[in-house]
Scaffold this motif. Structure first.
Motif, mmCIF file in Angstrom:
data_model
loop_
_atom_site.group_PDB
_atom_site.id
_atom_site.type_symbol
_atom_site.label_atom_id
_atom_site.label_comp_id
_atom_site.label_asym_id
_atom_site.label_seq_id
_atom_site.Cartn_x
_atom_site.Cartn_y
_atom_site.Cartn_z
ATOM 1 N N ARG A 150 52.375 48.009 41.167
ATOM 2 C CA ARG A 150 51.202 46.621 41.771
ATOM 3 C C ARG A 150 50.165 47.440 41.495
ATOM 4 N N ALA A 151 49.524 47.771 42.656
ATOM 5 C CA ALA A 151 48.148 48.423 42.462
ATOM 6 C C ALA A 151 46.902 48.936 41.126
ATOM 7 N N LYS A 152 48.692 49.787 40.148
ATOM 8 C CA LYS A 152 47.803 50.013 38.807
ATOM 9 C C LYS A 152 48.157 48.285 38.092
ATOM 10 N N ARG B 249 43.195 43.202 36.528
ATOM 11 C CA ARG B 249 42.089 42.059 36.810
ATOM 12 C C ARG B 249 40.576 43.221 36.318
ATOM 13 N N MET B 250 41.145 44.109 35.283
ATOM 14 C CA MET B 250 40.065 44.645 34.645
ATOM 15 C C MET B 250 39.906 43.556 33.908
ATOM 16 N N SER C 49 47.806 45.505 38.960
ATOM 17 C CA SER C 49 46.980 44.571 39.053
ATOM 18 C C SER C 49 45.655 44.955 38.378
ATOM 19 N N ARG C 50 44.745 46.030 38.807
ATOM 20 C CA ARG C 50 43.573 46.669 37.983
ATOM 21 C C ARG C 50 43.360 46.201 37.462
#
Lengths: 220, 220
Positions: free
Chosen positions: A92-94, A100-101, A96-97
């Motif tokens: 998720r964090a990777k 979003r980028m 989503s990053r």
């Protein structure tokens, strides 16, 4: 709960984003057209709805939401059943990053520079050259980044906010005669998405405020 | 884990945002200046770091992150201990919506229209008038919205992403001689934040690449 109301203009790419997100999440909504060419966004009635004088605006859950990315984040928080951000807890964090980028390259880097208000301020006689410049600069970087994150879509094989923002931006690129041959990954992803029912139903030519004479070719 | 590295330009308002966020979250970082006036953002060395050719970029957790709002969302997901989005589970969706909406007015509605690349393209001889136009349009709406959501800060009494974006935008407003008397709520919030250590330390004049002659008045 009453049916959400979307204030939209058929050719506005930010409205197009929200239409796609609502369709993907299978949220029914009422469509209220605001004609930007006639200046309805600056009319007293609409300014009372949205003081930014821009579309889109979404009336939902007794809130009036503006700003397309904020609207998507809100829909994701309140209606997560059909997600538009990666859900895998490990990735998720990777992921989503990356989503979003890519999203922000379009929503802060490209679209604001080529929107109607800026085109008018700079001079409509230069609009093709200005729009092409703005989009080309951003797509050069987008292509480079997305070629590293793409699966079937922008980030892996699930449709995300990045895809929702990409399709309306390609629509604008076509209006401004951007040379899409430079962007093979963008083009491939766009082709995969263009046939998806949520995107087809959200397209400018499919909106009730698209004039009949533009329906065959709403990109012009 | 190695120390994060921030590629920044002292006067870049998007870099300023990330500096504030890192300071607020008490994340130590190494500062690498990229001189936008000398064109270092377009040099081969930096393009290999960030193909958008823009600052900021943040090397963290073996990732190279770009786009300031995405960077803040990533920091919030991976380092939530000191939050920059509302955490109250009841208020979260509503308050986050307000925070993201205010943030997006600045990050998509104002800053991209008055950044250096656009000012140069439009013609630097018109930069004061253009910058003032872009900021005034956005601050008119921001003031109206924030007057409904503000406590001590933009949304209630906790510092959020909206505040992080507001302070650098007021810094730019001062550069472009925007009449701030029209914006009492913005002005009040800005005054409350300007003395906060995380903001003071992030200010343009406090950066190692701020030339000595500008340190007294880095807004010019």
């Amino acid at each position: 709960m009453s049916t959400p109301v979307l204030y939209s203009y058929f050719r506005s790419s930010c409205s197009f984003r929200v239409r796609i997100a609502l369709n993907l999440k299978e949220i029914p909504f009422e469509y209220k057209p605001i004609n930007l060419l006639k200046g309805e966004q600056r009319g007293e009635e609409y300014l009372a709805v949205n003081p930014m004088g821009e579309v889109p605006a979404l009336q939902i859950d007794s809130n009036l939401l503006t700003q397309s990315v904020s609207i998507m984040e809100y829909l994701e928080e309140t209606r997560p059943e059909i997600p538009i951000l990666p859900r895998d807890p490990v990735l998720r964090a990777k992921a989503s990053r990356a989503v979003r980028m890519l999203t922000e390259i379009i929503t802060s880097g490209i679209q604001p520079v080529q929107n109607l208000r800026v085109l008018r301020k700079h001079g409509l006689e230069h609009k093709m050259e200005w729009g092409k410049w703005a989009i080309t600069h951003g797509f050069d970087a987008f292509e480079l980044l997305v070629s590293k994150t793409a699966g079937k879509y922008c980030v892996g094989d699930e449709i995300t906010m990045a895809d929702i923002c990409l399709v309306p931006q390609v629509f604008n690129a076509e209006r401004f005669d951007v040379d899409m041959k430079k962007y093979p990954t963008i083009t491939r992803i766009h082709q995969a998405l263009a046939e998806h029912p949520a995107f087809v139903k959200a397209a400018p030519a499919a909106q009730p405020d698209c004039p009949d004479e533009l329906k065959a070719d709403a990109t012009k």
